[in-house]
Design a protein around this motif. Structure first.
Motif, short mmCIF file in Angstrom:
data_model
loop_
_atom_site.label_atom_id
_atom_site.label_comp_id
_atom_site.label_asym_id
_atom_site.label_seq_id
_atom_site.Cartn_x
_atom_site.Cartn_y
_atom_site.Cartn_z
N LEU A 66 64.56 -8.94 -58.83
CA LEU A 66 64.76 -9.15 -57.40
C LEU A 66 65.93 -10.10 -57.15
N ILE A 125 69.45 -8.57 -58.84
CA ILE A 125 70.02 -7.29 -58.41
C ILE A 125 69.58 -6.91 -57.00
N ALA A 126 68.26 -6.78 -56.83
CA ALA A 126 67.77 -6.09 -55.63
C ALA A 126 68.08 -6.86 -54.35
N LEU A 127 67.68 -8.15 -54.31
CA LEU A 127 67.80 -8.86 -53.03
C LEU A 127 69.26 -9.06 -52.62
N PHE A 146 62.22 -17.46 -50.30
CA PHE A 146 61.95 -16.04 -50.03
C PHE A 146 61.84 -15.19 -51.29
N PRO A 147 62.74 -15.34 -52.30
CA PRO A 147 62.62 -14.47 -53.49
C PRO A 147 61.27 -14.61 -54.20
N LEU A 205 63.33 -0.96 -55.00
CA LEU A 205 64.27 -1.97 -54.49
C LEU A 205 65.65 -1.89 -55.12
N VAL A 206 65.74 -1.32 -56.33
CA VAL A 206 67.06 -1.25 -56.97
C VAL A 206 67.64 0.16 -56.87
N TYR A 238 62.28 -5.58 -47.42
CA TYR A 238 63.06 -6.83 -47.41
C TYR A 238 62.95 -7.52 -46.05
N MET A 265 58.72 -12.81 -52.08
CA MET A 265 58.98 -11.37 -52.20
C MET A 265 58.46 -10.85 -53.54
N THR A 266 58.64 -11.64 -54.61
CA THR A 266 58.14 -11.24 -55.92
C THR A 266 56.62 -11.06 -55.88
N ALA A 286 67.84 1.33 -53.13
CA ALA A 286 68.86 0.68 -52.30
C ALA A 286 70.23 0.79 -52.95
#
Lengths: 179, 260
Positions: A46, A49-51, B96-97, B55-56, B77, B100-101, B59
């Motif tokens: 996350l 890469i992703a965020l 936030f990360p 997510l990867v 997100y 989110m995780t 996106a």
């Protein structure tokens, strides 16, 4: 049924499994180990890469939208300016037309006046000429009447058997004509 | 074996509602050591793959007009980002990360657990307790680091009458330390209960094969019940992940702004 110890072990194991596997503490270390690995892997995916990628895409879109809105605002003001210029040009043209109209009218009026004056002068000249001619005609007519009267009088006198003295006849005619 | 005797009383019905939660090695049948590759490993690994796909890979396009898969990633997100921002404020966004995780792991693990034959990692108290304790410790340490000892004012409710404050402080302290317990048991309990209930109904479903008379009534009813509970579980799967994440945000807000 190999040995008694394995039987016992299985019995204990199955008893623990049959109850609540959630409370089987022997599997806790395994679950925690794999959970920690999983969370670390997900976190690195996350955050690395992703965020950044998603937030980048979102920021790009937000930028594009703000830019487009600003562009639209620009175009709108341009359109307004163009409309203003158009209105101004229209008003100018209208004023000029008015101006030209007035000028033309004045010019035509001038020409008309001039022509009228010329015509008036011609008419009065003609009138004068005609009056002169008329007077001349009248004069000549008088003269002619005198001649005719003299001749007629002489002839009448001759017809009466007298002799007409030219002098007397003329004097009589002149006297008559004056009277 | 105890369940089988119980099942024989019901003329051959087999009840194993808790078997689905057993942690078993994937290869061989040895004891479960801490490093053993088990079904926990498998389903956690699958959740990593699903999160990666959503997510990867989803996106990947970064298109100006998002594709469907990109919309899902952006929706997830935006949903969590807005929640963190709304609950904790602007200064909570740096965390936030982490939230989110947690949210992505829980929501994906919950939904993966709804697949038939799946193993629900989040139904285990060991898993949820570790996450809840991590949140609890992180939030407590963060509170002291950010606010020093004035973080203790989170227990001292200045809006209450002075006489009540010591009593309230005691209650607040107790509730503070109960947080990780409720935080973890809420998630694990919800997941476990729903799956166990589905299994119980599933055990009743083949009754028509054993006794046609009662079975004609019971079998359709239990299949209907499985469907209904399953629909409920879909809802619960999302809601529990959301609740876990929003409670984390609430605890985080207390750590960042303890004066209320």
């Amino acid at each position: 049924m190999a040995t008694q110890t394995t039987d016992l072990g299985q019995a204990v194991g199955s008893a623990a499994k049959v109850g609540m596997p959630q409370l089987d503490f022997s599997t806790f270390s395994n679950q925690i180990f794999w959970l920690v690995i999983t969370l670390v892997v997900i976190y690195s995916i996350l955050s690395r890469i992703a965020l950044p990628r998603i937030s980048g895409a979102l920021a790009d879109r937000a930028d594009r939208i703000t830019n487009d809105l600003a562009g639209a605002e620009d175009l709108k003001s341009q359109a307004l300016a163009a409309e203003e210029a158009y209105e101004k040009a229209l008003a100018d043209a209208r004023a000029e037309a008015q101006n030209i109209n007035g000028l033309m009218r004045a010019e035509i009026q001038g020409q008309l006046d001039e022509e009228l004056a010329k015509a008036d002068a011609q008419i009065s000249a003609r009138t004068k000429e005609a009056a002169a001619e008329l007077a001349e005609i009248r004069n000549s007519a008088k003269a002619n009447v005198k001649i005719v009267a003299k001749a007629t009088a002489k002839e009448i006198v001759a017809a009466m058997g007298g002799t007409a003295d030219a002098k007397t006849v003329t004097a009589a005619v002149t006297a008559r004509m004056k009277g | 074996m105890a369940t089988e005797t119980h099942g024989e009383a019901e003329a051959g019905l087999v009840f194993h509602p808790m078997d689905q939660f057993q942690v078993t090695p994937l290869f061989g049948a040895g004891p479960v050591e801490w490093f053993t590759i088990t079904n926990v490993t498998l389903w956690m690994g699958l959740s990593i793959l699903v999160i990666f796909a959503i997510l990867v890979l989803g996106a990947r396009g970064r298109a100006l007009v998002p594709t469907r898969s990109q919309s899902i990633a952006e929706l997830a997100y935006g949903f969590i980002y807005k929640m963190v921002e709304d609950v904790t404020g602007k200064d909570g966004v740096v965390y936030f990360p982490y939230i989110m995780t947690l949210f992505m792991f829980i929501v994906v693990a919950n939904f993966l657990g709804l697949l038939p034959m799946a193993f629900t990692t989040t139904s285990h108290i060991a898993v949820t307790a570790v996450m809840a304790m991590a949140v609890f410790l992180a939030v407590t340490i963060l509170g002291f680091v950010k606010n020093g000892f004035s973080f203790l004012s989170v227990f001292w409710i200045s809006s209450a009458p002075l006489v009540l404050r010591p009593i309230l402080a005691l209650i607040e302290v107790i509730s503070y330390f109960v947080r990780p317990v409720s935080h973890s048991i809420r998630l694990a309990g919800n997941m476990m209960a729903g799956h166990a209930v589905i299994k119980v109904f599933a055990a009743f479903a083949p009754l028509v094969l054993i006794s046609t008379g009662i079975g004609l009534v019971v079998t359709p009813l239990s299949i209907l019940a499985i469907t209904a509970i399953y629909a409920l579980e879909v809802l619960v799967s999302f809601i529990q992940a959301y609740v876990f994440a929003i409670l984390t945000c609430v605890y985080l807000r207390d750590a960042l702004h303890p004066h209320h």
